[in-house]
Design a protein around this motif. Structure first.
Motif, PDB file in Angstrom:
ATOM      1  N   ASP A   1      61.437  39.096  93.875  1.00  0.00           N
ATOM      2  CA  ASP A   1      60.561  38.056  95.482  1.00  0.00           C
ATOM      3  C   ASP A   1      60.684  38.582  95.945  1.00  0.00           C
ATOM      4  OD1 ASP A   1      59.319  36.131  93.363  1.00  0.00           O
ATOM      5  OD2 ASP A   1      61.461  35.963  92.357  1.00  0.00           O
ATOM      6  N   ILE A   2      61.687  39.622  97.216  1.00  0.00           N
ATOM      7  CA  ILE A   2      61.807  39.654  98.012  1.00  0.00           C
ATOM      8  C   ILE A   2      60.174  40.741  98.463  1.00  0.00           C
ATOM      9  CG2 ILE A   2      63.183  41.009  99.665  1.00  0.00           C
ATOM     10  CD1 ILE A   2      65.431  40.211  97.929  1.00  0.00           C
ATOM     11  N   GLY A   3      60.218  42.136  98.421  1.00  0.00           N
ATOM     12  CA  GLY A   3      59.503  43.392  97.896  1.00  0.00           C
ATOM     13  C   GLY A   3      60.200  44.477  98.714  1.00  0.00           C
ATOM     14  N   ALA A   4      60.581  45.097  97.976  1.00  0.00           N
ATOM     15  CA  ALA A   4      61.841  46.352  98.282  1.00  0.00           C
ATOM     16  C   ALA A   4      60.751  47.808  98.603  1.00  0.00           C
ATOM     17  CB  ALA A   4      61.972  46.887  97.011  1.00  0.00           C
ATOM     18  N   PRO A   5      61.204  47.910  99.915  1.00  0.00           N
ATOM     19  CA  PRO A   5      60.580  48.477 100.906  1.00  0.00           C
ATOM     20  C   PRO A   5      60.418  49.607  99.436  1.00  0.00           C
ATOM     21  CG  PRO A   5      63.172  48.291 101.307  1.00  0.00           C
ATOM     22  CD  PRO A   5      62.813  46.793 100.805  1.00  0.00           C
ATOM     23  N   PRO A   6      59.832  51.372 100.758  1.00  0.00           N
ATOM     24  CA  PRO A   6      60.048  52.323 100.063  1.00  0.00           C
ATOM     25  C   PRO A   6      61.037  53.057  99.618  1.00  0.00           C
ATOM     26  CG  PRO A   6      58.188  51.608 101.700  1.00  0.00           C
ATOM     27  CD  PRO A   6      58.985  51.401 101.633  1.00  0.00           C
ATOM     28  N   GLY A   7      61.060  53.848  98.713  1.00  0.00           N
ATOM     29  CA  GLY A   7      62.413  54.709  98.224  1.00  0.00           C
ATOM     30  C   GLY A   7      63.382  53.614  97.673  1.00  0.00           C
ATOM     31  N   ARG A   8      63.793  51.670  97.782  1.00  0.00           N
ATOM     32  CA  ARG A   8      64.515  50.598  97.296  1.00  0.00           C
ATOM     33  C   ARG A   8      64.196  49.862  96.424  1.00  0.00           C
ATOM     34  NH1 ARG A   8      67.738  51.015 102.054  1.00  0.00           N
ATOM     35  NH2 ARG A   8      66.987  52.797 103.171  1.00  0.00           N
ATOM     36  N   MET A   9      65.400  49.320  95.254  1.00  0.00           N
ATOM     37  CA  MET A   9      64.812  48.314  94.386  1.00  0.00           C
ATOM     38  C   MET A   9      66.080  47.886  94.272  1.00  0.00           C
ATOM     39  SD  MET A   9      65.435  50.851  90.871  1.00  0.00           S
ATOM     40  CE  MET A   9      65.099  49.731  89.979  1.00  0.00           C
ATOM     41  N   PHE A  10      65.570  46.301  93.717  1.00  0.00           N
ATOM     42  CA  PHE A  10      66.925  45.476  93.407  1.00  0.00           C
ATOM     43  C   PHE A  10      67.262  45.300  92.242  1.00  0.00           C
ATOM     44  CE2 PHE A  10      64.632  44.701  97.372  1.00  0.00           C
ATOM     45  CZ  PHE A  10      65.486  44.274  98.007  1.00  0.00           C
ATOM     46  N   ALA A  11      68.682  46.127  91.643  1.00  0.00           N
ATOM     47  CA  ALA A  11      69.606  46.125  89.972  1.00  0.00           C
ATOM     48  C   ALA A  11      69.091  44.857  89.793  1.00  0.00           C
ATOM     49  CB  ALA A  11      70.116  47.267  90.445  1.00  0.00           C
ATOM     50  N   CYS A  12      69.721  44.092  89.990  1.00  0.00           N
ATOM     51  CA  CYS A  12      69.649  42.172  88.949  1.00  0.00           C
ATOM     52  C   CYS A  12      68.300  42.407  88.794  1.00  0.00           C
ATOM     53  CB  CYS A  12      69.345  41.267  89.906  1.00  0.00           C
ATOM     54  SG  CYS A  12      68.602  40.639  91.190  1.00  0.00           S
ATOM     55  N   VAL A  13      67.144  42.576  89.001  1.00  0.00           N
ATOM     56  CA  VAL A  13      66.007  42.371  88.406  1.00  0.00           C
ATOM     57  C   VAL A  13      65.010  43.469  88.286  1.00  0.00           C
ATOM     58  CG1 VAL A  13      66.420  39.626  88.674  1.00  0.00           C
ATOM     59  CG2 VAL A  13      65.195  41.451  90.412  1.00  0.00           C
ATOM     60  N   SER A  14      64.530  43.853  88.574  1.00  0.00           N
ATOM     61  CA  SER A  14      64.042  45.139  88.928  1.00  0.00           C
ATOM     62  C   SER A  14      63.914  46.304  87.841  1.00  0.00           C
ATOM     63  CB  SER A  14      63.886  45.504  89.740  1.00  0.00           C
ATOM     64  OG  SER A  14      63.478  44.965  90.880  1.00  0.00           O
ATOM     65  N   ARG A  15      63.343  47.048  87.095  1.00  0.00           N
ATOM     66  CA  ARG A  15      63.500  48.502  85.830  1.00  0.00           C
ATOM     67  C   ARG A  15      62.956  49.507  86.580  1.00  0.00           C
ATOM     68  NH1 ARG A  15      66.344  45.504  82.321  1.00  0.00           N
ATOM     69  NH2 ARG A  15      65.662  47.476  80.246  1.00  0.00           N
ATOM     70  N   ALA A  16      62.750  50.136  85.409  1.00  0.00           N
ATOM     71  CA  ALA A  16      62.002  51.577  85.538  1.00  0.00           C
ATOM     72  C   ALA A  16      60.715  51.611  85.018  1.00  0.00           C
ATOM     73  CB  ALA A  16      62.361  52.639  85.276  1.00  0.00           C
ATOM     74  N   LEU A  17      59.648  52.225  85.403  1.00  0.00           N
ATOM     75  CA  LEU A  17      58.532  52.589  85.377  1.00  0.00           C
ATOM     76  C   LEU A  17      58.542  53.564  83.933  1.00  0.00           C
ATOM     77  CD1 LEU A  17      55.840  51.079  87.233  1.00  0.00           C
ATOM     78  CD2 LEU A  17      56.819  50.294  85.276  1.00  0.00           C
ATOM     79  N   SER A  18      59.071  54.742  84.810  1.00  0.00           N
ATOM     80  CA  SER A  18      58.920  55.877  84.117  1.00  0.00           C
ATOM     81  C   SER A  18      60.334  56.245  82.914  1.00  0.00           C
ATOM     82  CB  SER A  18      59.445  56.875  85.466  1.00  0.00           C
ATOM     83  OG  SER A  18      60.612  56.654  86.312  1.00  0.00           O
ATOM     84  N   SER A  19      60.353  56.827  82.750  1.00  0.00           N
ATOM     85  CA  SER A  19      61.876  57.136  81.733  1.00  0.00           C
ATOM     86  C   SER A  19      62.915  57.090  82.426  1.00  0.00           C
ATOM     87  CB  SER A  19      61.924  58.038  80.698  1.00  0.00           C
ATOM     88  OG  SER A  19      61.093  59.143  81.190  1.00  0.00           O
ATOM     89  N   ARG A  20      62.718  57.416  83.344  1.00  0.00           N
ATOM     90  CA  ARG A  20      64.385  58.418  84.170  1.00  0.00           C
ATOM     91  C   ARG A  20      64.834  57.811  85.559  1.00  0.00           C
ATOM     92  NH1 ARG A  20      65.631  63.174  86.618  1.00  0.00           N
ATOM     93  NH2 ARG A  20      67.652  63.632  86.667  1.00  0.00           N
ATOM     94  N   LEU A  21      65.230  56.980  86.217  1.00  0.00           N
ATOM     95  CA  LEU A  21      65.628  57.255  87.810  1.00  0.00           C
ATOM     96  C   LEU A  21      66.613  58.170  88.415  1.00  0.00           C
ATOM     97  CD1 LEU A  21      64.844  53.318  87.991  1.00  0.00           C
ATOM     98  CD2 LEU A  21      63.408  54.623  88.517  1.00  0.00           C
ATOM     99  N   VAL A  22      66.731  57.967  89.654  1.00  0.00           N
ATOM    100  CA  VAL A  22      67.807  58.913  89.960  1.00  0.00           C
ATOM    101  C   VAL A  22      68.102  57.872  91.206  1.00  0.00           C
ATOM    102  CG1 VAL A  22      68.383  60.874  91.054  1.00  0.00           C
ATOM    103  CG2 VAL A  22      66.528  61.203  89.502  1.00  0.00           C
ATOM    104  N   VAL A  23      69.268  58.032  91.793  1.00  0.00           N
ATOM    105  CA  VAL A  23      69.903  56.339  92.301  1.00  0.00           C
ATOM    106  C   VAL A  23      70.727  57.434  93.274  1.00  0.00           C
ATOM    107  CG1 VAL A  23      68.888  55.037  90.979  1.00  0.00           C
ATOM    108  CG2 VAL A  23      71.059  55.074  90.794  1.00  0.00           C
ATOM    109  N   ASP A  24      71.254  56.534  94.019  1.00  0.00           N
ATOM    110  CA  ASP A  24      72.046  57.057  95.156  1.00  0.00           C
ATOM    111  C   ASP A  24      73.420  56.484  94.830  1.00  0.00           C
ATOM    112  OD1 ASP A  24      73.411  58.517  97.420  1.00  0.00           O
ATOM    113  OD2 ASP A  24      72.342  57.079  99.047  1.00  0.00           O
ATOM    114  N   LEU A  25      73.631  56.970  93.625  1.00  0.00           N
ATOM    115  CA  LEU A  25      75.255  55.815  93.905  1.00  0.00           C
ATOM    116  C   LEU A  25      76.489  57.331  93.360  1.00  0.00           C
ATOM    117  CD1 LEU A  25      74.290  52.637  90.721  1.00  0.00           C
ATOM    118  CD2 LEU A  25      75.397  53.378  93.504  1.00  0.00           C
TER     119      LEU A  25
END
Length: 302
Positions: A278-302
């Motif tokens: 409910d915040i509005g993630a900026p481009p290239g960012r996401m919030f891991a507690c609720v958001s998921r993936a539309l693609s089968s794979r995500l690559v994250v900076d961890l």
């Protein structure tokens, strides 16, 4: 993170206390109106609170906490057990609700939603902008900082206690809104919905303390690759990205777990996130507690 000591606990309304947190190792990090901090409580819970003091005061932060009857343990601990002198860790301030420069403002606050609005009103007045606040609550006794607002801005603040007055007519306020004015609203979901129904979306800024509860397509499994470690983690349909990463030994800081605080922000390097916050993630960012993936794979900076 920053180390503080709880300097004062003040009752500011029925069921609401303010906490003044003083830095123990020098000046605290700067902040602007609309910012909030994560407060790590001694009962191992972390909760988010809007800063409602003076941004020019680098020695202390002020927040306010309402005692929620259905508390998950945070507000109950603050009200029943937290006492001055306790050392507390807080995060650096984050701001998902910034005050955009404008010549005029209409501020709308409901109950504890006054907390981010309070420094906004001060900043707007100090800038020379036209500013008006409509502050709604059940009763004067239950509205934090009502006396402070009446004393500091008597001609700009309309305090509406619904036990004696009708709720404000948002449609009438929208009809009378100056074309130069921005609207800032923070309060319960019903207030935000009423504001969203009548004010122009390009001039309305809102902050939620609870998720809006929107509907999404059924969850699907997806993989997330942690680029720094090379580890690949599968996220099952019945678990969150945040939980999957934690269980795999890649913990991410988190707070609300509802997509409203922003503490679990991740940088996405590849793949398409499904934003459910409910915040509005900026481009290239996401919030891991609720958001998921539309693609089968995500690559994250961890």
């Amino acid at each position: 993170m920053q180390q503080t000591i709880l300097d004062r606990v003040d009752r500011v309304a029925d069921g609401v206390v303010s906490l003044v947190l003083r830095g123990t190792t020098g000046p605290l990090a700067p902040w602007e109106p609309g910012a909030h901090i994560d407060l790590a409580l001694p009962n191992w819970l972390t909760r988010q609170y809007s800063l409602c003091g003076d941004p020019a005061d680098r020695e202390s932060y002020r927040v306010a906490v309402r005692h929620e009857p259905l508390s998950r343990g945070g507000s109950e601990y603050v009200h029943l057990f937290l006492r001055p002198g306790r050392n507390l860790t807080v995060s650096l301030p984050r701001n998902n609700f910034p005050l955009v420069p404008a010549p005029e403002y209409l501020f709308l606050a409901g109950g504890i939603g006054i907390t981010p609005i309070l420094p906004m009103l001060r900043a707007a007045v100090a800038s020379g902008a036209g500013a008006r606040l409509v502050y709604v609550g059940r009763s004067i006794a239950a509205m934090p900082f009502a006396a402070e607002l009446r004393a500091s801005h008597p001609d700009r603040v309309d305090i509406v206690a619904t036990e004696t007055r009708d709720r404000p007519d948002f449609a009438a306020l929208a009809a009378a809104l100056s074309p130069r004015a921005l609207v800032y609203c923070c309060g319960p979901g019903s207030m935000l919905a009423a504001a969203e129904a009548v004010f122009p979306s390009d001039r309305l800024h809102t902050e939620r303390f609870r998720s809006a509860g929107r509907a999404f397509a059924p969850n699907r499994a997806f993989d997330v690759v942690c680029v720094r470690s090379g580890q690949s983690v599968q996220v099952a349909p019945d678990e969150t990205l945040l939980d999957a990463l934690t269980h795999a030994g890649q913990p991410v800081p988190s707070g609300c777990r509802e997509g409203v605080c922003g503490s679990c922000e991740l940088t996405v390097l590849d793949g398409e996130p499904e934003h459910r916050d409910d915040i509005g993630a900026p481009p290239g960012r996401m919030f891991a507690c609720v958001s998921r993936a539309l693609s089968s794979r995500l690559v994250v900076d961890l």
